[in-house]
Each structure stands twice: as C-alpha cells, then as structure tokens.
Motif scaffolding. Structure first.
Motif, mmCIF file in Angstrom:
data_model
loop_
_atom_site.group_PDB
_atom_site.id
_atom_site.type_symbol
_atom_site.label_atom_id
_atom_site.label_comp_id
_atom_site.label_asym_id
_atom_site.label_seq_id
_atom_site.Cartn_x
_atom_site.Cartn_y
_atom_site.Cartn_z
ATOM 1 N N VAL A 20 4.970 -25.885 38.856
ATOM 2 C CA VAL A 20 5.861 -24.746 39.110
ATOM 3 C C VAL A 20 5.181 -23.425 38.759
ATOM 4 C CG1 VAL A 20 8.002 -23.645 38.343
ATOM 5 C CG2 VAL A 20 7.972 -26.081 38.854
ATOM 6 N N LYS A 21 4.401 -23.459 37.661
ATOM 7 C CA LYS A 21 3.722 -22.244 37.216
ATOM 8 C C LYS A 21 2.841 -21.684 38.342
ATOM 9 C CE LYS A 21 1.998 -22.893 33.058
ATOM 10 N NZ LYS A 21 0.914 -23.296 32.147
ATOM 11 N N ASP A 22 2.101 -22.586 39.011
ATOM 12 C CA ASP A 22 1.210 -22.143 40.094
ATOM 13 C C ASP A 22 2.015 -21.617 41.281
ATOM 14 O OD1 ASP A 22 -0.716 -23.027 38.459
ATOM 15 O OD2 ASP A 22 -1.287 -24.785 39.652
ATOM 16 N N VAL A 23 3.116 -22.295 41.582
ATOM 17 C CA VAL A 23 3.934 -21.859 42.724
ATOM 18 C C VAL A 23 4.454 -20.445 42.464
ATOM 19 C CG1 VAL A 23 5.966 -22.339 44.130
ATOM 20 C CG2 VAL A 23 4.602 -24.232 43.266
ATOM 21 N N ILE A 24 4.955 -20.215 41.238
ATOM 22 C CA ILE A 24 5.472 -18.878 40.911
ATOM 23 C C ILE A 24 4.348 -17.850 40.968
ATOM 24 C CG2 ILE A 24 6.490 -17.447 39.082
ATOM 25 C CD1 ILE A 24 8.204 -19.783 38.298
ATOM 26 N N LYS A 25 3.215 -18.211 40.387
ATOM 27 C CA LYS A 25 2.084 -17.281 40.362
ATOM 28 C C LYS A 25 1.655 -16.892 41.778
ATOM 29 C CE LYS A 25 -0.651 -18.744 36.959
ATOM 30 N NZ LYS A 25 -1.821 -19.541 36.553
ATOM 31 N N GLU A 26 1.649 -17.881 42.667
ATOM 32 C CA GLU A 26 1.213 -17.612 44.045
ATOM 33 C C GLU A 26 2.165 -16.653 44.769
ATOM 34 O OE1 GLU A 26 0.953 -21.578 45.516
ATOM 35 O OE2 GLU A 26 -1.233 -21.499 45.680
ATOM 36 N N HIS A 27 3.435 -16.690 44.405
ATOM 37 C CA HIS A 27 4.407 -15.887 45.151
ATOM 38 C C HIS A 27 4.752 -14.563 44.485
ATOM 39 C CE1 HIS A 27 5.010 -19.836 47.030
ATOM 40 N NE2 HIS A 27 5.404 -19.157 48.082
ATOM 41 N N MET A 28 4.673 -14.502 43.133
ATOM 42 C CA MET A 28 5.238 -13.323 42.466
ATOM 43 C C MET A 28 4.473 -12.038 42.763
ATOM 44 S SD MET A 28 4.453 -14.063 38.490
ATOM 45 C CE MET A 28 4.074 -12.506 37.741
ATOM 46 N N TRP A 29 3.163 -12.121 42.893
ATOM 47 C CA TRP A 29 2.419 -10.877 43.140
ATOM 48 C C TRP A 29 2.650 -10.363 44.548
ATOM 49 C CZ3 TRP A 29 1.849 -8.599 38.930
ATOM 50 C CH2 TRP A 29 1.547 -9.303 37.769
ATOM 51 N N ASN A 30 2.871 -11.265 45.487
ATOM 52 C CA ASN A 30 3.209 -10.832 46.851
ATOM 53 C C ASN A 30 4.507 -10.046 46.843
ATOM 54 O OD1 ASN A 30 1.051 -12.400 47.497
ATOM 55 N ND2 ASN A 30 2.246 -14.083 48.344
ATOM 56 N N THR A 31 5.478 -10.595 46.112
ATOM 57 C CA THR A 31 6.759 -9.914 46.014
ATOM 58 C C THR A 31 6.617 -8.604 45.266
ATOM 59 O OG1 THR A 31 8.132 -11.878 46.184
ATOM 60 C CG2 THR A 31 9.017 -10.082 44.885
#
Lengths: 319, 568
Positions: free
Chosen positions: A87-98
């Motif tokens: 989950v940590k990687d999934v969040i990391k991959e998306h949060m900076w885009n947002t």
C-alpha cells in the motif's frame, strides 16, 4: 506557542485512534470482500475462503483490527489486493501526481481568486463586481465533469492545442526532466480543478473584506489621510484574510486527497481515482491506508491554520 | 445592463486566456508524437501529416481504460492486464478461431489412451527475454506455483484436478505426483478424472514463468515482481508508469520470429474520451462501448474503421428459483414472452446486440438455433400465467394466485453501468400489462454480488457472463455450485442437464460433445434458469494505418502480434 503545538499534537492521538477504529469498522461493514472482484465460475467458494483466510480475514474483527494497527505502527501498511503491491508504494506512486496538480490549481486559484475578491469588495455593486460574482457562481455551480468535457472538446478535439488525457505522452517518464510535457498535460485539469476553489476564495475574500472595511479602524485610517491603497492592502487585507486561511488549512488535505471526477475525465493517475478503485474493489488495506493518511493530513492542516492565524493577526496569541 | 454583459465576457475571456497564455509560452509539443531524436527519418515527413498517428512510428498504441498492474499470468484477473501478460508471456498451447488448441511453447502433445495423461513436447531453443533457455523445469515451476500453499492468486483451478496437487497444497507431500518431467523438453500432467473441457477452459494457456527469475521462495518476493515481468513472449517489458502507459519492445529472439512492429504501448485513456482519442489519432486501437454515438465520434475524422463482432457472452437476469413464484417454468416463460427484449435492445444497444435465448453464445461450436425465440407476446404470457394459477381475481389489473397474493417482483441491480436501469424501465412497463408489479433496488456491483452469491437473499438480479471457449457450464448451472458463495445462486437443478454436464466432460469426440451441449442449450432455453437478455456486440476502433490486426471472439489480437503492421 511551543506548548500549544505540543498540546495539540497530544490531543490528536486519541482522535487518530478513534478515526482508525471508525474507519476499520466502516470498511469491514461494506458488503463483499477483497476477492469479490474475481468473477470466475472456476473460483470455488472453498478456494475463495482459503485465500481470505491467508489474508487473515477469517479472524474476529477485534483481532483483525489489532493485527492491522500493530503493523501500521511498525510502518507496514499492508498489501494492496487490487494493485498487487505494498500500500505504501501505491500511495507514494499516486500522491505526488495529485500534489502537483493540486498545488498548481491552488496557486492558480489563489492568484486569481483573492485579487478579484478584493476588487469586488472595494468596488461593490459595480459592473466589475457583478461580473466577478457571476463568474464565481458559474465556477461554483458548473459540474467539474461537464466543464472538463467542454474544455476537452474545444481545446483538444477541435483546436488540437492540448492533449485529451493523461499526465505524460506515452514513452515519457513522470520526472522533472519531462516537466514541459507534464505542464502541457496539466493545463486543462488544473483549470477545471482550480475554477471551483478560485470561486470560493473570491467569495470568501469579498465578504470578509466587505465586513472589515466597515470597521471603525478603517475609517480611522482613512481619516488619518492614508492612501486608499495602504488602507486596503495593509490594514484591511490582513484582517480579511483570516477566513481565507481557515479555508487554506482545509486545502492541505485536498492537496493530497485528489479529485475523483477531474482525475477520471483527464486520466490523471492521482489519489482520488486510486482511492475510489480501492473502495470498489474492497481493497481493505488500501482504503484504510489512504484514509488514515488523509486523516493525519487533515489534523496537520488544521494545526497549521491555527498557527497561521497568529501570523496574519498579531492579536491572536497562544499561551 | 451592457456593462454587466461586458464584464461577463471579460471574465470568460480571463478563464480561457489562461489556457491560451500557456499555449504561447510553452513549446507546443505535437500531441502524441513526441520529438524523437533517434529517428531523423521522421523529420523529412511533411509537417502536418494527415494521420497524426503516423508520427508515432513503428509502434502500436492500444488505448484501454484501466490496469491493475498485475503483470503476471497467474496473478492478474483483469482483461487488460491479460493482454499485456499474453504479449510478454506465452503458454503451452493457444487456440485458433474455431477454439481448437494450437501449439505454442509446446510444439505437440499427446493424450494417453485412458484420457488422463497429457504429455507435452516443447519447442527446443525457446529463449526468455534474458537469454536463458526455456525447459520443462520452467513449466513445472509455473504449475507448482499455482498449487503452492502460499499462493493466493486466482488460478488454482488450472491444477486443482492434477493428481497429488491437493496433497501438495495441504503440505502433506513435497512434490506433485501428477506433474512429471520426462526430459528437458518433455513434461506430462496426469489428472484425476477425464476432462474433455481442460484445453477449452484455458488450463494449458497460462504464460510460462522462468524459474530462475521468479523463484517463489516466498509470496512477497514473488508479487514484488508483478511490475517487472519477464517471459518468453514476443514483447519485452520496458516500463510501466502507473495510471499512464505500459511500454514494450519487440523481443529479437522470440521463438516464432521477431514481430514486425518495434513495440507496443498500452495507453490508459478514460472511457469518456476513448472515442475522441481515436478520432484525433492519439491511439491506434481501442475497444469502444457498443453505442452508436461512440462509433460516430470515433469515425468522424475518417482516420479509423470499426470492427464489429458478436461477443462470447450474454447478459441475463437470474431468478431465485427457491421462491415459490418462480418454481413453475411456465411463469418464467411468461416473463420472457411478456418482456419486449427487442425494444430493450433497440433502446439500449441501438443495433449493437441481439436477443439471447439460451446459455450458449452464437460464436460457440455448441450453439444451436433450434430454440424457442420467445418473441414478444403478452397474450401468450397471460395464458401461461393463467395455466400456472396466476390470474386477475379481483379486477384490479394485477394478477393473484389462489391465496389472493399478488405477483410482485423485487429486482436487485447495480448502478455502475446504465443498461440495467433502462431494462428495468422497459420491464416494469411490459410486465404491468400482464399484471405483474416490478420494483427495483439499486446498489453498487459488489453489493449485488454479495447479496446474491453469498447471502442468496434476492428475487431477481441481473449481470452478464463472458464465457470460456469450452461450452461446459460447470460452475454456473451444475447442482454442486448451488452453495453459499457459488455461482449457481439462482438454485438451478435439472437432472438431464446434470447428466449432460457429467457426460460432456468424459466425451472426447467433438461431434458427440457438440450434440450434448446443443441439447443443453435447448434445456436452458426451455427451463429458463435465467431470463436471457442479449448477446452483446464487441466494437473495436482501429486506425487505418494498422494492418493485419485480427480480432475474433476466441482470439485476442495479441495472439497475432507478429503479423500486425503499421504504416509510419
């Protein structure tokens, strides 16, 4: 001041525990389970039960909660069942885009919203004021989805000026070296996302400015013979910004939470769409991880807003 | 007044100027066609090619709406992840247009006389993308992984019937008795019971995982490779940018020869603008929603043509056959006659579907047209209901049974897509005419799935099936699947069907199987475990620069990637 901050941080611990329990219960109360999206007659009920047991879902809820929260405290947010990654990687991959999209649209809306709010207030009931008010109503009421499709139709499909969707041209990476490409892709989504908050910043600034310029000290400042510019921008604005700062404090959470509709229409790989998919797929660890992360951000945002009040208005002290 | 108008115009101008200012300052990179420094040939092309897709070079861009990122043939269950897995990996066998198995990694196979042992002879010299050679050990590894006690992917069913697999999974033994390596290029699988549907179910189609790369020492490390796939397929994985695209390049040493393309890109595009991207040439191929408006948008610029085919699946509404009111098949037939499905199809699919009357798709070799068509006939429906004891006894236009109970139906449906609600609107109107009151409850898809499959607390619900190649209906209509969590949630039991399902698995002669399943189609048509609704069409929009892209219901285009060419 330091005491105040420490006290607020300590206060947020029980709040966070409450939130985590609440979240956990809500997520598990939803019908279905993380294996529900495998729609396959070859998936027998026994096999499904075995997979769920491997995920620990056969245990009583309190045990599951304790297992989950212990792992969280160890820094392990679990495995996403939908994306097959931690989950940590999934969040990391998306949060900076947002974050990138939100910050661009936030700056856009502040830079436009606050000045036109001030102008509207100082020129109350003028044509300009009416114009800006109509703009604000337009911005607050137009559905993001519809507005986005209209912009795509005009600028991408008909005029062929901007890309229809996505964050990068396929083949290019999401990185600083590719900034131009990303900026190009973010023009339309930033406008759509910024329009709504721009309008609310404008409305807030206008009404609080109107309130402030009727105060006695403004009359005093004027009667002292100060220039109108100084009166408005030095004396009035600072006080008028307090409600705007509250609004800004809330925005910190939105910087990372993303906007589902805008992200969906523009194919922007952000937190909104990802969190939504997590819910649709009953990806328990992912939903819990994302929401806990956002809960922490909300608490931080509120704390920052409280501190910023003091900066904007020296009369507010924390002792 | 005019002052206000002027300010409104000014404001609107302000909104749009933001975009325009951006345009002037930034260098307007042509959309989709990035400046490719390596290929100087591109510079000689005219500045504005008629077809913007040409600028993308010898790479095919496929547009699709979502990816899970499970790039592992035994982990993914999403169709789109499946395309990528089929390009990067190749399985023992594939299939042709007719659905018959064809050689792939295995050049040949033999089935023992008792019908239980499959021996596969592998092509020699097949290389994985890292240059290592594929041997029987890799096949063994792939199928052992599906049976591993720690494996939680969705493919256990592919080995569940192999001798000793269950014992291995229980941790009772260290090896699976039924999987034997004979030499480097020969491997055999022995199953417990004869199963004629095994190839058609795709059990031997799953991509082969290289043992030296995936290892499977523990499940975490194994899944950590989900986004770094490596197989022996025609395309090599290059890069995945979450939510944006997957980039692949042709594998030079592919055992069937290098593809004519240089690579394939899967671009994630929102459903809302998929057709617009086809129109603008931003993507080469995409599957469209079966909707005339989408087709109109996609073909407006004359850059693309539409490929249309009947899909291997159908939409249905299931009855809860445990309820007294649905037990009589005449009632179910009356509901079928009393529903104007032709109109529903016209309204919702506008020509991109046809009425479905049984549980077998027209693309299947087991399809038969020798079935009742249930053309819209409210009078016949009323007669059937009367025969079954339902008629209007108190002149209120609603029908009642002997006990005076009115016929009401609660239809459970989901809001994730539009068609069910449009269908229910038609059904409510139609069934009112035969005296039946229809109500519906709306929820999201997973909630419907839970309510019907796990709780089995419903009257009617709707969904759709995409079928496998083999027509064997095990798992959907057999009595053994009528358990909590099973897919026979309507509770269909029919002795003859049960017998056909059992015989169909044992019968190895295709002609005889065909007869059996045609009989099954007739039973389903007569007994109506479901209210059969529609066979949907599948639409693909393909840019005109793409040549030899073959799509048939049984074969996705990725099987034939080697033949695909693009102009550039």
């Amino acid at each position: 001041m330091r005491q105040f901050i420490i006290r607020r941080i300590l206060q947020s611990i029980p709040v966070l525990i409450g939130i985590s329990i609440f979240l956990f219960l809500i997520v598990h109360a939803a019908p279905g389970s993380p294996t529900a999206h495998v729609i396959d007659p070859k998936m027998t009920p026994d096999e499904r039960a075995r997979i769920e047991a491997k995920m620990g879902l056969d245990k009583p809820l309190p045990v599951q909660y304790l297992n989950w929260i212990t792992e969280i405290l160890r820094g392990n947010m679990g495995q996403s069942t939908k994306y097959g990654q931690p989950v940590k990687d999934v969040i990391k991959e998306h949060m900076w885009n947002t974050f990138y999209l939100s910050i661009v649209s936030l700056i856009l809306s502040l830079v436009i919203g606050i000045p036109i709010g001030i102008i509207s207030a100082t020129k109350q009931y003028s044509g300009l004021d009416y114009g800006f008010t109509i703009f604000a109503l337009f911005g607050l009421s137009i559905p993001a989805f519809f507005f986005a499709l209209i912009l795509i139709l005009i600028f991408s499909v008909n005029l062929k000026l901007l890309p229809i969707s996505g964050m990068v041209t396929p083949g290019n990476p999401i990185s600083f070296s590719n900034f131009k490409d990303i900026a190009w892709h973010s023009v339309l989504p930033a406008i759509v996302l910024g329009l709504g908050s721009c309008a609310s910043f404008m409305r807030y600034t206008r009404s609080s400015m109107l309130e402030v310029i009727r105060q006695d000290y403004i009359r005093t400042a004027r009667s002292k013979g100060l220039k109108e510019k100084v009166v408005i921008y030095k004396h009035a604005l600072r006080n008028a910004l307090i409600p705007v700062i509250t609004l800004l404090g809330f925005q910190i959470r939105f910087l990372f939470s993303g906007a589902l509709l805008t992200e969906t229409v523009f194919g922007w790989p952000g937190m909104g769409k990802m969190g939504y998919m997590g819910v649709m797929y009953r990806d328990y660890s992912l939903i819990l991880g994302v929401n806990l992360f956002l809960a922490i951000l909300t608490l931080i945002g509120n704390l920052l807003a409280d501190i910023l009040y003091g900066v904007a208005d020296p009369r507010i002290r924390y002792d | 007044m005019s002052k206000k108008l002027i300010s409104l115009i000014l404001v609107l101008a302000l909104v749009f100027s933001i975009a325009l200012v951006g345009c002037q300052k930034d260098e307007p990179a042509p959309v989709g066609g990035e400046a490719d420094d390596k290929q100087s040939a591109n510079e000689e092309k005219p500045k504005e090619p008629e077809n913007p897709a040409l600028a993308r070079g010898n790479v095919l861009t496929f547009g699709e709406s979502s990816l899970d990122g499970l790039f592992n043939p035994i982990m993914g269950s999403n169709v789109y992840d499946g395309y990528i897995n089929d390009l990067i990996f190749r399985g023992l066998a594939s299939n042709n247009t007719a659905g018959d198995p064809t050689p792939m990694v295995a050049k040949d196979w033999k089935l023992s006389d008792d019908g239980k042992t499959y021996t596969f002879y592998l092509n020699e010299g097949i290389k994985f993308h890292d240059g290592e050679e594929l041997t029987a050990e890799d096949i063994e590894f792939t199928y052992y992984t599906m049976a591993d006690p720690d494996y939680t992917g969705p493919r256990w069913s592919a080995v569940a019937d192999v001798v000793g697999a269950q014992e291995y999974r229980n941790g009772e033994v260290d090896s699976i008795e039924g999987i034997k390596i004979i030499n480097d290029y020969t491997i055999s699988f022995t199953v417990k019971d004869v199963n004629a549907a095994k190839f058609g179910a795709g059990d031997f189609g799953y991509g082969i995982l290289p043992k030296h790369y995936y290892k499977f020492e523990n499940f975490e490390d194994f899944t950590a490779l989900n986004q770094k796939p490596m197989g022996c397929g025609p395309m090599k994985f290059v890069n995945y940018v979450v939510g944006q695209y997957v980039e692949m390049e042709s594998f030079d040493d592919y055992f069937d020869g290098r593809a004519k393309l240089d690579g394939v890109i899967f671009k994630i595009v929102p459903d809302e603008t998929k057709a617009a991207q086809i129109q603008a040439g931003e993507i080469d191929v995409a599957q469209l929603t079966a909707d005339p408006k989408q087709v109109e948008i996609a073909t407006k610029s004359n850059l693309a043509t539409i490929h249309q085919q009947v899909g291997n699946g159908y939409n249905y509404a299931s009855f809860n056959l445990r309820l007294d009111k649905f037990k009589d098949k005449r009632v179910r037939q009356a509901l079928m006659y009393g529903l104007n499905r032709q109109k529903f199809i016209e309204v919702v699919y506008q020509g991109y579907a046809r009425p479905c009357n049984t549980a077998v798709s027209p693309v299947s070799w087991a399809y038969t047209d020798n079935v009742n068509k249930y053309d819209f006939d409210p009078e016949k429906a009323k007669d059937l209901l009367k025969e079954a004891g339902w008629e209007d006894r108190d002149d209120d236009n609603w029908i009642e049974n002997e006990d005076g109970e009115e016929f009401t139906i609660m239809w459970t449906t989901y809001t994730d897509v539009e068609w069910p609600q449009k269908l229910i609107a038609v059904a409510k109107e139609n069934w009112k005419d035969i005296g039946i009151q229809l109500d519906c409850e709306l929820m999201e898809f997973t909630a419907v799935d839970n309510k019907t499959r796990n709780e089995r607390d419903f009257e009617m619900y709707n969904m759709g099936w995409s079928l496998s190649i083999d027509p064997d209906p095990t798992g959907i209509f057999d009595g053994a699947s009528d358990v909590v969590g099973g897919y026979n949630c309507g509770g269909f039991h029919n002795d003859e069907a049960e017998q056909i399902i059992a015989e169909g698995k044992l019968e190895m002669d295709t002609e005889k199987r065909k007869k059996l399943y045609q009989r099954w189609a007739e039973i389903a048509n007569e007994e109506l475990p479901y209210l059969f609704l529609a066979y949907r069409d599948e639409l693909f929009a393909i840019n005109n620069r793409v040549k030899n892209l073959n799509i048939t219901p049984y074969e996705t285009w990725v099987y034939y990637i080697n033949e695909v060419e693009v102009e550039y």
